[in-house]
Design a protein around this motif. Structure first.
Motif, short mmCIF file in Angstrom:
data_model
loop_
_atom_site.label_atom_id
_atom_site.label_comp_id
_atom_site.label_asym_id
_atom_site.label_seq_id
_atom_site.Cartn_x
_atom_site.Cartn_y
_atom_site.Cartn_z
N LYS A 1 21.95 -12.13 32.55
CA LYS A 1 20.77 -12.57 31.81
C LYS A 1 21.24 -13.41 30.63
N ALA A 2 20.38 -14.26 30.14
CA ALA A 2 20.75 -15.19 29.06
C ALA A 2 21.29 -14.49 27.83
N GLU A 3 20.74 -13.32 27.49
CA GLU A 3 21.14 -12.66 26.25
C GLU A 3 22.34 -11.74 26.41
N SER B 1 26.13 -16.18 38.48
CA SER B 1 25.32 -16.86 37.45
C SER B 1 25.39 -18.37 37.61
N ASN C 1 23.36 -20.65 35.09
CA ASN C 1 23.68 -20.60 33.67
C ASN C 1 25.18 -20.86 33.51
N SER D 1 27.15 -21.25 31.06
CA SER D 1 27.91 -20.49 30.07
C SER D 1 28.20 -19.06 30.53
N LYS D 2 27.52 -18.58 31.55
CA LYS D 2 27.72 -17.23 32.09
C LYS D 2 28.41 -17.24 33.45
N GLN E 1 19.51 -14.50 18.45
CA GLN E 1 20.76 -14.51 19.20
C GLN E 1 21.40 -13.12 19.16
#
Length: 179
Positions: A51-53, A61, A64, A66-67, A150
């Motif tokens: 998940k993004a957070e 992923s 996304n 970055s993940k 964040q």
């Protein structure tokens, strides 16, 4: 502050809540909030995406960047999936902070101490037909400092952990040389 964490692999998606006294947070006007992490395991033949957070890296992923972590190939060292899988288990057993929770012929779940606190789940999934190993390393806790949106990061600890394991194995990262 609120602190949420998964109760562990045996409890899967259940969430445990605790409310400790937070004098410092009250004095500064800040609160710590969290979001529960997703469950571990194989879903539709794949590991969960991040998940993004979340403090997380996963070969699933793909939406996304970055993940996302590129899958690994063990072919540079062996063409035998069982031998490769046993090598991965041996490397995990050698790591002093790793606790292997479960292993099957194609799935491994291990736990590591999280940063800044808590537990990180590390999963591996073997695709012996493609000679690939997928992984997901994810913190169980996602901590937010209110009013910021964040989460507190893990300083790349999950990504460094999987890269350290890959390096110990000598396996190839299938990223086309981009990361």
């Amino acid at each position: 502050y609120w602190s949420c964490s998964c109760a562990g692999p045996a409890a899967s998606a259940s969430v445990q809540k605790r409310v400790p006294i937070a004098i410092a947070a009250a004095a500064t006007g800040f609160s710590l909030l969290c979001s529960p992490a997703s469950a571990v395991g194989i879903k539709n033949g794949r590991l969960e995406e991040c998940k993004a957070e979340q403090n997380c890296i996963s070969t699933s992923s793909i939406r996304n960047a970055s993940k996302f972590g590129a899958p690994w190939s063990y072919l540079p060292l062996t063409s035998d999936p069982k031998s490769a899988w046993n090598s991965l288990i041996e490397v995990l057993e050698e790591l002093p902070d790793a606790t292997i929770i479960s292993t099957t012929d194609n799935y491994i779940l291990a736990e590591f101490p999280g940063f800044p606190r808590g537990v990180d789940d590390l999963e591996f999934l073997l695709n012996d037909k493609e000679a690939l190993v997928s992984y997901r390393s994810c913190s169980r806790e996602v901590i937010f400092v209110y009013p910021f949106q964040q989460p507190i990061g893990d300083l790349g600890k999950n990504a460094k952990r999987v890269e350290d394991i890959r390096g110990r194995l000598g396996w190839e990262k299938l990223d086309g040389g981009y990361r």
